[in-house]
Design a protein around this motif. Structure first.
Motif, PDB file in Angstrom:
ATOM      1  N   UNK A 143       0.828  -1.219   0.000  1.00  0.00           N
ATOM      2  CA  UNK A 143       0.000   0.000   0.000  1.00  0.00           C
ATOM      3  C   UNK A 143       0.852   1.254   0.000  1.00  0.00           C
ATOM      4  N   UNK A 144       2.054   1.172   0.566  1.00  0.00           N
ATOM      5  CA  UNK A 144       2.905   2.360   0.598  1.00  0.00           C
ATOM      6  C   UNK A 144       4.080   2.235  -0.378  1.00  0.00           C
ATOM      7  N   UNK A 145       3.959   1.262  -1.283  1.00  0.00           N
ATOM      8  CA  UNK A 145       4.955   1.082  -2.350  1.00  0.00           C
ATOM      9  C   UNK A 145       6.377   0.905  -1.828  1.00  0.00           C
ATOM     10  N   UNK A 146       6.487   0.031  -0.829  1.00  0.00           N
ATOM     11  CA  UNK A 146       7.820  -0.337  -0.361  1.00  0.00           C
ATOM     12  C   UNK A 146       8.010  -1.820  -0.673  1.00  0.00           C
ATOM     13  N   UNK A 147       9.279  -2.211  -0.842  1.00  0.00           N
ATOM     14  CA  UNK A 147       9.540  -3.610  -1.166  1.00  0.00           C
ATOM     15  C   UNK A 147      10.033  -4.354   0.072  1.00  0.00           C
ATOM     16  N   UNK A 148       9.903  -5.681   0.030  1.00  0.00           N
ATOM     17  CA  UNK A 148      10.245  -6.509   1.191  1.00  0.00           C
ATOM     18  C   UNK A 148      11.714  -6.417   1.576  1.00  0.00           C
ATOM     19  N   UNK A 160      14.622   9.730   3.455  1.00  0.00           N
ATOM     20  CA  UNK A 160      13.528  10.453   4.109  1.00  0.00           C
ATOM     21  C   UNK A 160      12.168  10.003   3.602  1.00  0.00           C
ATOM     22  N   UNK A 161      12.058   9.823   2.301  1.00  0.00           N
ATOM     23  CA  UNK A 161      10.788   9.419   1.713  1.00  0.00           C
ATOM     24  C   UNK A 161      10.399   8.005   2.130  1.00  0.00           C
ATOM     25  N   UNK A 162      11.396   7.114   2.190  1.00  0.00           N
ATOM     26  CA  UNK A 162      11.111   5.732   2.615  1.00  0.00           C
ATOM     27  C   UNK A 162      10.658   5.691   4.066  1.00  0.00           C
ATOM     28  N   UNK A 163      11.332   6.494   4.917  1.00  0.00           N
ATOM     29  CA  UNK A 163      10.974   6.544   6.328  1.00  0.00           C
ATOM     30  C   UNK A 163       9.533   6.993   6.509  1.00  0.00           C
ATOM     31  N   UNK A 164       9.167   8.024   5.754  1.00  0.00           N
ATOM     32  CA  UNK A 164       7.812   8.544   5.849  1.00  0.00           C
ATOM     33  C   UNK A 164       6.812   7.454   5.448  1.00  0.00           C
ATOM     34  N   UNK A 165       7.163   6.681   4.422  1.00  0.00           N
ATOM     35  CA  UNK A 165       6.244   5.634   3.974  1.00  0.00           C
ATOM     36  C   UNK A 165       6.172   4.490   4.986  1.00  0.00           C
ATOM     37  N   UNK A 166       7.300   4.193   5.660  1.00  0.00           N
ATOM     38  CA  UNK A 166       7.276   3.174   6.717  1.00  0.00           C
ATOM     39  C   UNK A 166       6.374   3.652   7.859  1.00  0.00           C
ATOM     40  N   UNK A 167       6.490   4.946   8.205  1.00  0.00           N
ATOM     41  CA  UNK A 167       5.659   5.489   9.274  1.00  0.00           C
ATOM     42  C   UNK A 167       4.172   5.380   8.917  1.00  0.00           C
ATOM     43  N   UNK A 168       3.847   5.629   7.645  1.00  0.00           N
ATOM     44  CA  UNK A 168       2.450   5.507   7.210  1.00  0.00           C
ATOM     45  C   UNK A 168       2.020   4.039   7.271  1.00  0.00           C
ATOM     46  N   UNK A 169       2.876   3.126   6.817  1.00  0.00           N
ATOM     47  CA  UNK A 169       2.549   1.697   6.851  1.00  0.00           C
ATOM     48  C   UNK A 169       2.320   1.237   8.290  1.00  0.00           C
ATOM     49  N   UNK A 170       3.156   1.739   9.202  1.00  0.00           N
ATOM     50  CA  UNK A 170       3.031   1.353  10.609  1.00  0.00           C
ATOM     51  C   UNK A 170       1.682   1.813  11.163  1.00  0.00           C
TER      52      UNK A 170
END
Lengths: 282, 292
Positions: A143-148, A160-170
């Protein structure tokens, strides 16, 4: 204590009515919010706009049960939480009905936990078995377009962008009804901004109610269905994003729009801004 | 999707108002900056000319080299960093010929700057008025009394509402927008010809940002100040600048008059910066304006 049984199908994910919040000891008591009413439907995105000190963070903190309301009511997913004490609020937050993403994702993420641990934690504290949690977080990564392959990394090893997406996924793993994001894009560069906004847009289809808090109307106008403008603790104007941008009523909203830098010339000129400032400070 | 790395430089288009006759106060020629510690070149050739009363904008994300370029022009590159090719001239003087003493004489009186976080450039335990007065006494040789009077004038010039009060306040008593005004007052105290504003409005509320941008435009018109405006936001630059440089990974990917860059962007990255406003920002709700 009368009506906190969740109804089957709440028409609103978040319903704030006539909310007052005060700060400080009795002698120096200051009102942070005055008569704020705001309803967010499932799948709706509301941009909550206000400048420093307008009360926008207080409003978020009140909805999370971190600041007590002095009057008014808050209903989350059909559940009246206004009179909840500390313990019931904590239980509610643990269920993850309302989630919050900080402006600085480093503050939402434990620097010593890998992405996988960070994402699983909210599920594990709710008693979800480890194996099931592992499967569920993978679904949210998408959903946040991150890979495994990022799962084993620490926050420090992410952009920074990946961190923000991890925070949203969390925030998403607990399937919240309401997701509040504080300045979701202001710390990001253009490419990451566009990506986060696209991700937020897609959450609409999943029925999550989004509240995007920002001082910059322009940064969230593109994805918000409605805009609520907070000024000195009061909601001075609420409307569809289109109406607010094309036909603002309140002088503060007009100043806000007249101040936002745009590519093809500012909508208000210097003299107009000065006149609006004078009007507001009168 | 790798963007092409070719540089799109345009010459001034016919019909664009220019003042080719005025001599540049700041001339940056093919400047390369290298990190000596790692041996890596960080900025790969930046050029622009700035004449009095004009504004050049530099747009790029963090790490694109825009701040390094500014610091090179101010002679304050961090340790290890060095201009390894090209030249910078301030009011006709090649900066490589400057001794530390000449640099000190040049700063504030000819070239000056304001940055993103105003509080960190002020001494927290000295009243702000005294800090501006110090600039005046050291740089322009005013007496204590003259400096105090001139400080009030400067605080008034940057549109602070109550200059008498602000003068005797400490930095922690002022808001971010007020602090940035104080910094601008200090930066223009000794009458510089060039002011570099590096993300000077980034940390401020939108309405306060507009006030500061208005103030810079106002100073430029009143005093002929030449501005270098650095921002990650193309719209901030578009509002204030005549010419824009788009910097990416230390490379100028696009450069030209603001209008032509906005209307006919040649590089994918510039298109992204524009799309951010047109598809996700306020421009989405407004019909695209045709320019005359």
């Amino acid at each position: 204590m009368s009506s906190n049984t969740p109804s089957d199908k709440p028409s609103s994910a978040l319903e704030i009515s006539d909310l007052d919040v005060h700060y400080g000891p009795r002698r120096r008591r200051r009102q942070a919010l005055r008569g704020v009413s705001l309803t967010v439907a499932p799948g709706e995105t509301v941009g909550l706009i206000g400048e420093t000190g307008s009360g926008k963070s207080t409003l978020a903190r009140t909805v999370l049960g971190l600041v007590p309301a002095t009057a008014g009511s808050i209903v989350v997913g059909g559940e009246d939480v206004t009179t909840y004490g500390r313990r019931r609020w904590r239980a509610l937050r643990r269920r993850g009905v309302v989630q919050y993403v900080f402006q600085d994702p480093l503050r939402s993420l434990d620097p010593d936990l890998t992405v996988e641990e960070s994402l699983s934690e909210p599920l594990l504290v709710r008693g979800v078995p480890r194996a099931e949690a592992a499967g569920r977080i993978r679904a949210h990564l998408d959903r946040v377009r991150l890979t495994e392959e990022l799962l084993g990394r620490l926050p420090g090893a992410l952009s920074g962008g990946q961190r923000q997406r991890v925070a949203v996924a969390r925030a998403l793993v607990t399937e919240p009804r309401v997701l509040i994001l504080d300045e979701p894009v202001s710390a990001l560069d253009s490419a990451n901004r566009v990506q986060i906004l696209e991700i937020l847009k897609n959450l609409r289809a999943d029925g999550v109610a989004l509240v995007l808090i920002s001082h910059d109307l322009g940064s969230v106008a593109g994805v918000a269905d409605r805009i609520a403008v907070l000024y000195r603790g009061e909601l001075v104007e609420t409307g569809t994003a289109h109406d607010i941008v094309t036909n603002p009523q309140h002088p503060y909203t007009r100043l806000l729009l007249g101040s936002a830098p745009t590519l093809h010339g500012a909508p208000a000129d210097r003299a107009e801004r000065q006149a609006l400032r004078a009007l507001l400070h009168a | 999707m790798t963007p092409p790395t070719t540089q799109h430089t345009r010459s001034e288009q016919p019909g664009t108002a220019t003042e080719p006759t005025a001599a540049p106060v700041l001339s940056v020629r093919d400047v390369h900056i290298t990190d000596r510690a790692s041996g890596r070149e960080i900025v790969h050739g930046v050029s622009f000319d700035l004449t009095p009363g004009r504004t050049v904008g530099i747009v790029g994300e963090s790490g694109s080299g825009k701040t390094l370029t500014c610091r090179a022009a101010l002679g304050i590159l961090p340790p290890h960093f060095e201009v390894t090719a090209g030249s910078i001239e301030i009011a006709g003087t090649d900066i490589t010929t400057l001794t530390p003493a000449r640099w000190t004489a040049l700063r504030a009186t000819t070239i000056s700057a304001v940055f993103q976080d105003p509080a960190s450039y002020l001494n927290p335990s000295i009243r702000v008025g005294a800090q501006i007065a110090e600039v005046l006494r050291v740089k322009t040789g005013l007496t204590r009394r003259e400096a105090r009077d001139r400080t009030l004038e400067l605080l008034r010039a940057v549109h602070l509402r109550d200059p008498e009060l602000v003068r005797v306040q400490y930095p922690h008593e002022l808001s971010g927008g007020m602090l940035q005004r104080v910094l601008i007052a200090a930066a223009i105290a000794a009458g510089p010809r060039i002011l570099i504003a590096d993300e000077a409005t980034t940390a401020l509320d939108v309405t306060v940002q507009a006030e500061i941008l208005d103030l810079l435009a106002d100073l430029r018109e009143r005093t002929g100040l030449a501005l270098v405006v650095v921002s990650h936001d193309l719209a901030v630059v578009a509002q204030l600048c005549d010419e824009v440089l788009v910097l990416r990974h230390g490379e100028v990917v696009e450069q030209g008059p603001v209008r032509s860059v906005l209307h006919d962007p040649r590089h994918d990255y510039t298109r992204l910066l524009i799309a951010e406003h047109e598809q996700y920002g306020l421009e989405r709700f407004r019909p695209a304006k045709e320019h005359a």
